[in-house]
Design a protein around this motif. Structure first.
Motif, PDB file in Angstrom:
ATOM      1  N   PRO A 105      -3.868 -20.217  -7.864  1.00  0.00           N
ATOM      2  CA  PRO A 105      -2.884 -19.520  -7.025  1.00  0.00           C
ATOM      3  C   PRO A 105      -1.573 -20.301  -7.009  1.00  0.00           C
ATOM      4  N   VAL A 106      -0.460 -19.585  -6.934  1.00  0.00           N
ATOM      5  CA  VAL A 106       0.857 -20.220  -6.977  1.00  0.00           C
ATOM      6  C   VAL A 106       1.669 -19.766  -5.774  1.00  0.00           C
ATOM      7  N   ASP A 107       2.327 -20.705  -5.138  1.00  0.00           N
ATOM      8  CA  ASP A 107       3.197 -20.410  -4.002  1.00  0.00           C
ATOM      9  C   ASP A 107       4.595 -20.103  -4.549  1.00  0.00           C
ATOM     10  N   PHE A 108       4.905 -18.831  -4.686  1.00  0.00           N
ATOM     11  CA  PHE A 108       6.214 -18.436  -5.207  1.00  0.00           C
ATOM     12  C   PHE A 108       7.234 -18.483  -4.068  1.00  0.00           C
ATOM     13  N   HIS A 109       8.099 -19.441  -4.124  1.00  0.00           N
ATOM     14  CA  HIS A 109       9.159 -19.541  -3.115  1.00  0.00           C
ATOM     15  C   HIS A 109      10.343 -20.298  -3.707  1.00  0.00           C
ATOM     16  N   PHE A 110      11.477 -20.187  -3.047  1.00  0.00           N
ATOM     17  CA  PHE A 110      12.629 -21.004  -3.420  1.00  0.00           C
ATOM     18  C   PHE A 110      13.247 -21.553  -2.149  1.00  0.00           C
ATOM     19  N   VAL A 111      14.064 -22.602  -2.302  1.00  0.00           N
ATOM     20  CA  VAL A 111      14.624 -23.314  -1.158  1.00  0.00           C
ATOM     21  C   VAL A 111      16.142 -23.383  -1.309  1.00  0.00           C
ATOM     22  N   SER A 112      16.841 -23.069  -0.239  1.00  0.00           N
ATOM     23  CA  SER A 112      18.301 -23.127  -0.270  1.00  0.00           C
ATOM     24  C   SER A 112      18.765 -24.569  -0.148  1.00  0.00           C
ATOM     25  N   ARG A 147      16.347 -24.055   3.712  1.00  0.00           N
ATOM     26  CA  ARG A 147      15.643 -22.849   4.136  1.00  0.00           C
ATOM     27  C   ARG A 147      14.684 -22.396   3.046  1.00  0.00           C
ATOM     28  N   LYS A 148      13.407 -22.307   3.387  1.00  0.00           N
ATOM     29  CA  LYS A 148      12.391 -21.870   2.430  1.00  0.00           C
ATOM     30  C   LYS A 148      12.245 -20.350   2.500  1.00  0.00           C
ATOM     31  N   VAL A 149      12.280 -19.710   1.334  1.00  0.00           N
ATOM     32  CA  VAL A 149      12.161 -18.262   1.256  1.00  0.00           C
ATOM     33  C   VAL A 149      10.930 -17.925   0.421  1.00  0.00           C
ATOM     34  N   VAL A 150       9.913 -17.375   1.048  1.00  0.00           N
ATOM     35  CA  VAL A 150       8.685 -16.973   0.355  1.00  0.00           C
ATOM     36  C   VAL A 150       8.897 -15.613  -0.288  1.00  0.00           C
ATOM     37  N   VAL A 151       8.471 -15.476  -1.530  1.00  0.00           N
ATOM     38  CA  VAL A 151       8.638 -14.236  -2.270  1.00  0.00           C
ATOM     39  C   VAL A 151       7.310 -13.506  -2.380  1.00  0.00           C
ATOM     40  N   THR A 152       7.303 -12.238  -2.041  1.00  0.00           N
ATOM     41  CA  THR A 152       6.114 -11.402  -2.199  1.00  0.00           C
ATOM     42  C   THR A 152       6.503 -10.152  -2.979  1.00  0.00           C
TER      43      THR A 152
END
Length: 693
Positions: free
Chosen positions: A460-467, A471-476
């Motif tokens: 499993p992979v935690d797809f997210h990016f950080v500003s 600020r962490k933004v989770v992508v679904t």
């Protein structure tokens, strides 16, 4: 002419054409759009109506005289013989006759073969050797007593494409448009009316262009029939080649070992595989293996020396089942042929475009506005293939460290393509980059999440990016939020995924709601409110389905005897219809003996107030005898912009879009499910807040 169309003509004079003109000139000529627009660009690239009319007549005359219809091939052959030479528009391919050491052309519609063509012409147009190219050619007829000599000769040949472009001028002109305007310009250029699409739907349409602008990009789109999946690849560019999934072979696609001739990937920017889906289909194992190697390494080999190429692949096909069925019973790649339903092949796809979000093409979706002559835009996109903008988003955001190199490369390539399409001149803002980065990561996450179903060895992979601000933004994915009870079904044994599922099989939204409260973009998606009335704030992504007034408002309107709807924009027919559908919700909720007073407060329509009043009065009449008393009034202040619903049970429902949450659908089609049932309509992006007052 709209402001946007006037602006297009002002900054790109001579390179735009009114898109509805193609239908006006096409008649029964079976030619690609770029061929017709090439001709229209020669004679109709103006906003002057008189010149356009004259130009249309000229183009029609050219097609009438020189386009070859298959059933008129004999007549045109006779014309060439009688005149000695004649100009034709046809699809031409060339092959080397080794016995005579000469190049010979074949005219597809004219049905003539062994047409002599000189080496200089072939060297200048090498694609003639790979597959057919639409050309304007002067064909000459010279009879010879020697039966071995063909009487047909090509005196002159010109592929139908623009000779040169001013890229710097293009980039400079782009600066005059806002991002929203530019998206609409591109959408009109591929033939669609921007008003018929939401923001996300526009971006999905433009994603189909990424293979044209990005080298070695692998895109797949699977979805229902009739959504125009193959249109861009067959009609949009002379640098793309659309082939049926069942017609490809190793020699045709890569290299012919018998003569060393390079295949399609060596000559075309994009090779698209139409009708790629179909579980009953089979593929040659050697073809699959060489495709996997090429998709991963940009090279192929059938001998000793590896050969590099830069053609992008686009795979398009139809799905047999809807999304929840696929998620519950198999995976989103279920329709692929068995040889391609393989984790190694799927992992090499950079993006999965969700074809089920794309509407079935309807007549009202086509534009009558101006857009780029597609051949001009195709040359611009081809020029941009040499640029690499894959890291420009890193000025604002960093992709999560857990994401693998292959996932990261896929995201970067999608971002590079989107940035080339929308920001070739730069100037993007952080909010704009965030929206695109979400889409790029979601498109790769859709691939990776299905890989976990197909092959349990994928983690499993935690797809997210950080500003830059932390600020962490989770992508679904949209289907992950819409059908969580099925999305995690086949991976529920994994602790990480099991923790995301609530008691009723719905994804726990706590983490995403928390980020939303910290200022994440409004594109954050959460699950809909439960059947129990509770305070809360919810954000719904564009293109989501299954949302109804019953689900949104039912728990909060139940038991109310007085309901006040405040919405200043109940003016057009579809807006009044939304009010009628809310009335229907109230009627379904209340007991037969209950009486409910429902009032609408709105603003008068400045264009047609009489029609507005007639429609609202029609709702009042329809409610007679139902137990619901409907009234309406204009806001006396004339200054309010709030949109909300209040009840005498103490609830206030704040709506950023009011009742206008649904995208356009076929209102006049009685047999269209979106017309009959709200849950079959795609929604616009909107937010709703429930408050106790």
């Amino acid at each position: 002419m709209s402001d946007l169309n006037a602006k297009i003509n002002a900054h790109f004079a001579g390179f735009v054409v009114r898109k509805d003109l193609v239908k006006a000139v096409k008649g029964n000529a079976i030619v690609p759009t770029y061929v017709l627009e090439y001709l229209l660009g020669q004679y109709c690239a103006t906003d002057d109506e008189a010149s356009i009319e004259t130009g249309i007549d000229t183009v029609k005359d050219i097609l009438r005289k020189h386009y070859v219809h298959r059933n008129e091939a004999g007549l045109i052959q006779s014309t060439i013989r009688e005149r000695g030479r004649y100009k034709v528009i046809d699809r031409i391919s060339v092959a080397l006759n080794e016995k005579t050491d000469a190049y010979e052309a074949t005219f597809e519609n004219l049905s003539i073969k062994r047409v002599g063509v000189d080496s200089v012409t072939v060297k200048a147009n090498p694609k003639l050797l790979v597959s057919g190219v639409w050309c304007i050619a002067d064909v000459q007829y010279e009879h010879s007593e020697d039966a071995r000599v063909s009487p047909w000769l090509i005196e002159a040949l010109k592929p139908i494409q623009i000779a040169s472009i001013d890229f710097e001028g293009f980039v400079e002109a782009r600066r005059a448009f806002t991002t929203e305007e530019w998206i609409d310009v591109l959408l009109q250029s591929i033939g669609f009316d921007p008003a018929a699409f939401g923001k996300r739907s526009k971006l999905l349409q433009l994603m189909r262009l990424i293979p044209f602008v990005e080298r070695n990009y692998n895109l797949i789109e699977l979805g229902p029939k009739g959504t125009g999946k193959s249109h861009v690849y067959s009609e949009f560019s002379p640098h793309g080649q659309l082939i049926s999934g069942g017609e490809v072979s190793v020699p045709k696609l890569f290299v012919n070992n018998s003569n060393g001739r390079i295949g399609l990937v060596g000559f075309w920017d994009v090779v698209a595989f139409d009708e790629f889906a179909g579980r009953e289909k089979s593929a040659n194992k050697a073809l699959v293996d060489i495709m996997k190697n090429y998709m991963a390494n940009k090279t192929f080999s059938r001998g000793i020396t590896p050969i590099g190429a830069e053609a992008s692949f686009a795979f398009v096909g139809n799905t047999a089942h809807n999304v929840p069925y696929m998620l519950k019973n198999s995976d989103l790649f279920e329709e692929l042929p068995p040889q391609f339903h393989d984790s190694a092949f799927i992992d090499r796809l950079h993006a999965y475009l969700p074809g089920w979000e794309v509407d079935v093409i309807r007549a009202e979706m086509f534009t009558t506005g101006f857009g780029f002559i597609v051949d001009y835009l195709a040359e611009i996109l081809r020029h941009l293939r040499g640029d690499d903008l894959s890291h420009r988003h890193q000025a604002f955001f960093a992709v999560g460290p857990q994401i693998s190199t292959r996932d990261r490369d896929a995201i970067h390539k999608t971002m590079s393509g989107l940035m080339k399409l929308l920001f070739p001149a730069g100037g993007e803002t952080e909010a704009e980059v965030e929206e695109l980065l979400r889409l790029a990561m979601e498109s790769r996450k859709r691939v990776k999440d299905q890989l976990k179903r197909i092959d349990s060895t994928y983690p499993p992979v935690d797809f997210h990016f950080v500003s830059k601000a932390g600020r962490k933004v989770v992508v679904t994915t949209l289907e992950e939020d819409e059908f969580p009870q099925f999305y995690y079904l086949h991976a529920a044994s994994e602790p990480k995924l099991r923790s995301q599922i609530g008691e009723e099989g719905e994804a726990a939204p706590a983490e995403r709601e928390e980020q939303n409260s910290k200022g994440a973009s409004a594109a954050v998606v959460t699950k809909p409110p439960s059947s129990e009335a509770k305070e809360g704030h919810f954000v719904f992504a564009e293109n989501r389905k299954g949302i109804t007034f019953d689900k949104l408002f039912g728990p909060y309107l139940r038991g109310a005897t007085k309901i006040v709807v405040t919405d200043p924009y109940i003016r057009l027919f579809y807006q009044v219809r939304n009010v009628m559908e809310l009335v229907e919700t109230v009627i379904r909720l209340k007991a037969p003996e209950e009486q409910v007073a429902m009032q609408l407060v709105t603003f008068p329509d400045s264009v047609n107030p009489e029609k507005q009043a007639d429609n609202l009065n029609a709702i009042m009449t329809a409610c007679e005898g139902t137990g619901v008393t409907f009234t309406w009034a204009f806001d006396g202040t004339g200054t309010g912009h709030a949109r909300h619903i209040t009840t005498d049970t103490g609830w206030k429902i704040s709506l950023d879009r009011g009742l206008d949450i649904f995208q356009q659908y076929a209102m006049n089609d009685a047999f269209n499910l979106a017309n009959r049932l709200q849950e079959h309509r795609a929604v616009k992006q909107f937010e709703v807040t429930y408050l106790r007052v």
